[in-house]
Enzyme design. Structure first.
Site, short mmCIF file in Angstrom:
data_model
loop_
_atom_site.label_atom_id
_atom_site.label_comp_id
_atom_site.label_asym_id
_atom_site.label_seq_id
_atom_site.Cartn_x
_atom_site.Cartn_y
_atom_site.Cartn_z
N GLU A 56 -27.97 -19.07 -2.38
CA GLU A 56 -27.80 -19.31 -0.90
C GLU A 56 -27.99 -18.63 -0.41
O GLU A 56 -28.03 -16.81 -0.41
CB GLU A 56 -26.43 -19.85 -0.70
CG GLU A 56 -26.50 -21.45 -1.00
CD GLU A 56 -25.71 -22.35 -0.61
OE1 GLU A 56 -24.33 -21.88 0.12
OE2 GLU A 56 -24.72 -23.59 -0.85
N GLU A 87 -28.63 -13.41 -12.15
CA GLU A 87 -27.63 -13.32 -13.48
C GLU A 87 -26.30 -12.71 -13.13
O GLU A 87 -25.86 -12.09 -14.18
CB GLU A 87 -28.25 -13.36 -14.72
CG GLU A 87 -29.44 -14.47 -14.51
CD GLU A 87 -29.20 -15.62 -15.67
OE1 GLU A 87 -28.15 -15.59 -16.31
OE2 GLU A 87 -30.58 -15.90 -16.17
P1 TGC Z 1 -13.11 -15.83 -10.07
O1 TGC Z 1 -12.14 -16.10 -9.39
O2 TGC Z 1 -13.00 -14.59 -10.96
O3 TGC Z 1 -13.78 -16.97 -11.17
C1 TGC Z 1 -12.89 -18.34 -10.56
C2 TGC Z 1 -13.78 -18.91 -11.76
O4 TGC Z 1 -15.00 -18.90 -12.44
C3 TGC Z 1 -13.90 -18.22 -13.45
N1 TGC Z 1 -14.75 -17.68 -14.36
C4 TGC Z 1 -15.29 -17.60 -15.02
N2 TGC Z 1 -15.81 -18.49 -16.60
C5 TGC Z 1 -15.90 -18.52 -17.74
N3 TGC Z 1 -17.20 -18.16 -17.67
C6 TGC Z 1 -17.48 -16.37 -16.58
N4 TGC Z 1 -18.21 -15.62 -16.01
C7 TGC Z 1 -16.53 -16.24 -15.74
N5 TGC Z 1 -15.84 -15.85 -14.39
C8 TGC Z 1 -15.08 -15.91 -13.86
C9 TGC Z 1 -12.00 -17.66 -13.78
O5 TGC Z 1 -11.53 -17.47 -14.96
C10 TGC Z 1 -11.58 -18.96 -12.54
O6 TGC Z 1 -11.29 -20.05 -13.04
P2 TGC Z 1 -10.88 -20.75 -12.51
O7 TGC Z 1 -10.59 -22.26 -13.66
O8 TGC Z 1 -9.37 -20.46 -12.48
O9 TGC Z 1 -10.79 -21.12 -11.26
O10 TGC Z 1 -14.61 -15.71 -9.08
P3 TGC Z 1 -15.02 -14.94 -7.93
O11 TGC Z 1 -15.35 -16.00 -6.32
O12 TGC Z 1 -13.89 -14.07 -7.68
O13 TGC Z 1 -16.42 -14.41 -8.71
C11 TGC Z 1 -16.14 -13.79 -9.49
C12 TGC Z 1 -17.72 -12.56 -9.73
C13 TGC Z 1 -18.02 -12.00 -8.70
C14 TGC Z 1 -17.58 -12.26 -11.11
C15 TGC Z 1 -18.85 -14.28 -10.06
O14 TGC Z 1 -18.82 -14.36 -8.31
C16 TGC Z 1 -19.87 -13.90 -10.48
O15 TGC Z 1 -20.28 -13.28 -12.00
N6 TGC Z 1 -21.37 -13.42 -9.02
C17 TGC Z 1 -22.44 -13.03 -9.25
C18 TGC Z 1 -23.60 -14.47 -8.97
C19 TGC Z 1 -24.99 -14.61 -9.94
O16 TGC Z 1 -24.56 -13.84 -11.10
N7 TGC Z 1 -25.56 -15.49 -9.95
C20 TGC Z 1 -25.99 -15.96 -10.09
C21 TGC Z 1 -27.05 -16.87 -9.76
S1 TGC Z 1 -28.72 -18.09 -11.27
C22 TGC Z 1 -29.36 -16.85 -11.16
O17 TGC Z 1 -29.91 -15.34 -10.64
C23 TGC Z 1 -30.56 -17.41 -12.73
S2 TGC Z 1 -31.58 -16.02 -12.31
C24 TGC Z 1 -32.70 -17.08 -13.83
C25 TGC Z 1 -33.41 -16.37 -14.40
O18 TGC Z 1 -34.64 -17.28 -13.82
O19 TGC Z 1 -33.67 -16.10 -16.05
P1 FAD Z 2 -26.52 -9.71 -2.57
O1 FAD Z 2 -25.31 -10.65 -2.97
O2 FAD Z 2 -26.50 -9.83 -1.16
O3 FAD Z 2 -26.44 -8.07 -2.91
C1 FAD Z 2 -27.15 -7.28 -2.21
C2 FAD Z 2 -26.57 -5.93 -2.82
O4 FAD Z 2 -24.83 -5.43 -2.08
C3 FAD Z 2 -26.71 -6.12 -4.70
O5 FAD Z 2 -27.44 -4.35 -4.97
C4 FAD Z 2 -25.46 -6.15 -5.14
O6 FAD Z 2 -25.06 -5.50 -6.46
C5 FAD Z 2 -24.24 -5.08 -3.65
N1 FAD Z 2 -23.47 -6.49 -3.76
C6 FAD Z 2 -22.78 -7.49 -3.66
N2 FAD Z 2 -21.39 -7.71 -3.48
C7 FAD Z 2 -20.51 -6.41 -3.67
C8 FAD Z 2 -19.52 -5.39 -3.89
N3 FAD Z 2 -18.39 -6.51 -3.53
N4 FAD Z 2 -19.29 -4.19 -4.61
C9 FAD Z 2 -20.61 -3.77 -4.12
N5 FAD Z 2 -22.09 -4.12 -3.66
C10 FAD Z 2 -21.76 -5.22 -3.90
N6 FAD Z 2 -30.27 -18.01 -8.58
C11 FAD Z 2 -30.42 -19.09 -8.48
O7 FAD Z 2 -28.47 -19.31 -8.73
N7 FAD Z 2 -31.02 -19.41 -9.90
C12 FAD Z 2 -31.78 -18.86 -10.21
O8 FAD Z 2 -32.91 -19.63 -11.13
C13 FAD Z 2 -32.52 -17.85 -9.39
N8 FAD Z 2 -33.38 -16.74 -9.68
C14 FAD Z 2 -34.17 -16.30 -9.26
C15 FAD Z 2 -35.14 -15.88 -9.28
C16 FAD Z 2 -35.44 -14.01 -8.80
C17 FAD Z 2 -36.86 -13.56 -9.19
C18 FAD Z 2 -34.84 -13.76 -7.94
C19 FAD Z 2 -34.80 -12.37 -7.03
C20 FAD Z 2 -33.38 -14.37 -7.77
C21 FAD Z 2 -32.89 -15.22 -8.27
N9 FAD Z 2 -31.80 -15.67 -8.26
C22 FAD Z 2 -31.37 -17.41 -8.65
C23 FAD Z 2 -30.91 -15.83 -7.58
C24 FAD Z 2 -30.06 -14.09 -7.93
O9 FAD Z 2 -29.38 -14.80 -8.81
C25 FAD Z 2 -29.81 -13.62 -7.01
O10 FAD Z 2 -30.64 -12.90 -5.75
C26 FAD Z 2 -28.02 -12.51 -7.35
O11 FAD Z 2 -26.82 -12.88 -7.92
C27 FAD Z 2 -27.79 -11.71 -6.09
O12 FAD Z 2 -27.64 -12.23 -4.72
P2 FAD Z 2 -29.05 -11.58 -4.25
O13 FAD Z 2 -30.28 -11.58 -3.47
O14 FAD Z 2 -28.13 -12.56 -2.27
O15 FAD Z 2 -27.83 -10.07 -2.86
#
Ligand code: TGC
Ligand code: FAD
Length: 405
Positions: free
Chosen positions: A153, A384
């Site tokens: 978001e 991711e």
């Molecule tokens: P936390 O309290 O650690 O965990 C909450 C619940 O989630 C479980 N969990 C997992 N389960 C499965 N796989 C994992 N990798 C998991 N990591 C955590 C955990 O066990 C817990 O479960 P429960 O049953 O106890 O409730 O969560 P947190 O809020 O402290 O956050 C952890 C953190 C920072 C690692 C997580 O929020 C994170 O990975 N943040 C990054 C966000 C992210 O990756 N966004 C991606 C958006 S999608 C995207 O970017 C698509 S791009 C696509 C493309 O074009 O290819």
């Molecule tokens: P922020 O979370 O605001 O982070 C900004 C900076 O702060 C980063 O350097 C980060 O590492 C750092 N930071 C944040 N928290 C911490 C911490 N606790 N400690 C230290 N450093 C920290 N999302 C979807 O849901 N679906 C999609 O299909 C998807 N596709 C995407 C396609 C593109 C081209 C791009 C650019 C992004 C896409 N995303 C998607 C979103 C993507 O997953 C997010 O951009 C990413 O997870 C980072 O979130 P943010 O951009 O809000 O950065």
């Protein structure tokens, strides 16, 4: 694009892609005959169908929509999901190999496929009802339907737990409000897997279809990265979602994070493709480009670059292959996946930057793929889970201490 123009592009650029993959440690011996067969056929398909057109689309910042059906035909959508739902029924290594071959051409094309397979089909398969699986999966596998995944978001990226998008139970339907941004495939998607909070504040997944009143998907413009992939917002203003569109079998952030495990695994393979393409281009160029009366490949500084690139590609291949075996056995942990995603993306980006330098001025030209890979990988290192977030996941695994907040 008009068909005649597309045909001209194909004709002008046929047989220009001379890619040869490095396999320094004979890793093909770790693959099955089926893996190699699929790898070779996707590689040939990419050379014939994608390489001739990709630069045109990237330069125009346009998504080649016509390839969605073709990606379905070659089995790039959900190859690791069961045959009974129209999917490939293959293993995770096959999925990784396909991502590698697509990203060898362009990270944006791999994005389209990994979002569809891991972030749209996988959650329906893993958390959906039987009715949802039967209705959506065959259409998504064939490319008849395209999907997207809405987690991020405007105010909640790395910390999706804070999301504000929410829905209320209105008796015969749910009412959804909020917005998502940076969503791959959004502008053209037929459905969106939307993660939103229910009235108890717990995250759940909804299947939102294009055409639902109050649902719009404005495109995000002016990107210098992933230009051949469409990115957009998802906006929900009092969207009525039928109750049958709720994914019934998961509640909490583990829903979307489980899907991300599969997608991050695919990226750890995919970026090896981009790195191999940069290395192969730089190697070939270094043998052809003469300066000071000899090929630049004969200078030690250029050899150092090539030797280090090949070393890092080989290490990345070993990491990805081993992770694939763990995935196949259901043993891969999120932290192991983070290590592979983080390491392999960073090294692909370093390789892209180094190989760009090896081409000198030509390195910035669209005549070669390197600058496009380099700019794409800046998104891949961010989405991711950012590079920092994966480091913190590893830090927590090592120490048991949470450094996120
Ligand atoms: P936390 O309290 O650690 O965990 C909450 C619940 O989630 C479980 N969990 C997992 N389960 C499965 N796989 C994992 N990798 C998991 N990591 C955590 C955990 O066990 C817990 O479960 P429960 O049953 O106890 O409730 O969560 P947190 O809020 O402290 O956050 C952890 C953190 C920072 C690692 C997580 O929020 C994170 O990975 N943040 C990054 C966000 C992210 O990756 N966004 C991606 C958006 S999608 C995207 O970017 C698509 S791009 C696509 C493309 O074009 O290819
Ligand atoms: P922020 O979370 O605001 O982070 C900004 C900076 O702060 C980063 O350097 C980060 O590492 C750092 N930071 C944040 N928290 C911490 C911490 N606790 N400690 C230290 N450093 C920290 N999302 C979807 O849901 N679906 C999609 O299909 C998807 N596709 C995407 C396609 C593109 C081209 C791009 C650019 C992004 C896409 N995303 C998607 C979103 C993507 O997953 C997010 O951009 C990413 O997870 C980072 O979130 P943010 O951009 O809000 O950065």
């Amino acid at each position: 694009m008009e068909n005649s123009k597309l045909e001209d592009l194909f004709e002008a650029n046929q047989n220009k892609d001379k890619f040869q993959a490095p396999d320094f440690y004979v890793l093909d011996e770790l693959l099955t005959e089926e893996h190699i067969l699929i790898r070779n056929s996707v590689r040939e398909w990419v050379k014939k169908e994608l390489s001739p057109i990709i630069e045109y689309y990237a330069q125009r910042s346009e998504f080649p929509r016509h390839i969605v059906k073709k990606l379905g035909e070659i089995g790039a959508f959900g190859p690791q999901l069961p045959v009974e739902y129209g999917c490939g029924g293959m293993d995770y290594i096959t999925y990784g190999i396909i991502m590698q071959e697509l990203e060898r051409c362009d990270s944006g094309i791999r994005s389209t496929a990994s979002v569809q397979g891991s972030l749209v089909m996988y959650p329906i398969f893993k958390f959906g009802s039987e009715e949802q699986k039967k209705h959506y999966l065959p259409k998504l596998a064939s490319g008849e339907m395209l999907g997207c995944f809405g987690l991020t978001e405007p105010d909640h990226g790395s910390n999706p737990e804070g999301m504000q998008t929410h829905f209320t139970d209105e008796g015969d339907h749910y009412l959804l409000n909020g917005s998502k941004m940076w969503i791959s495939n959004a502008p053209f998607a037929d459905i969106a897997i939307v993660w939103a909070k229910n009235e108890k504040g717990k995250v759940q997944g909804l299947i939102v279809e294009r055409g639902f009143d109050g649902f719009t998907t404005p495109e995000t413009h002016n990107k210098w990265s992933l230009r051949a992939s469409a990115t957009g917002e998802l906006v929900f203003q009092n969207v009525k979602v039928p109750k049958k569109n709720l994914l019934p079998n998961v509640e909490g952030l583990k829903g979307p994070l489980t899907c991300l495990n599969s997608a991050r695994f695919g990226i750890s393979w995919g970026v090896i493709g981009a790195a191999m393409d940069c290395y192969d281009t730089a190697k070939r160029y270094s043998l052809e480009r003469i300066q000071f009366n000899k090929p630049i490949g004969g200078f030690q500084l250029q050899q150092k670059k090539l030797a280090e690139m090949l070393t890092e590609i080989t290490k990345a291949q070993l990491l990805a292959w081993r992770l694939g075996v763990l995935m196949n056995n259901g043993k891969a942990t999120p932290a192991q996946i983070s290590m592979a995603k983080r390491n392999n993306v960073e090294n692909a980006l370093i390789i892209a930057r180094e190989s760009r330098q090896m081409l000198g001025g030509m390195g910035i030209s669209g005549e070669f793929s390197i600058m496009r890979h380099m700019m794409n990988l800046e998104s891949v290192i961010t989405y991711e889970g950012t590079h920092d977030i994966h480091l913190l996941i590893l830090g927590m695994e090592i120490t048991g201490l949470n450094a996120f907040n």
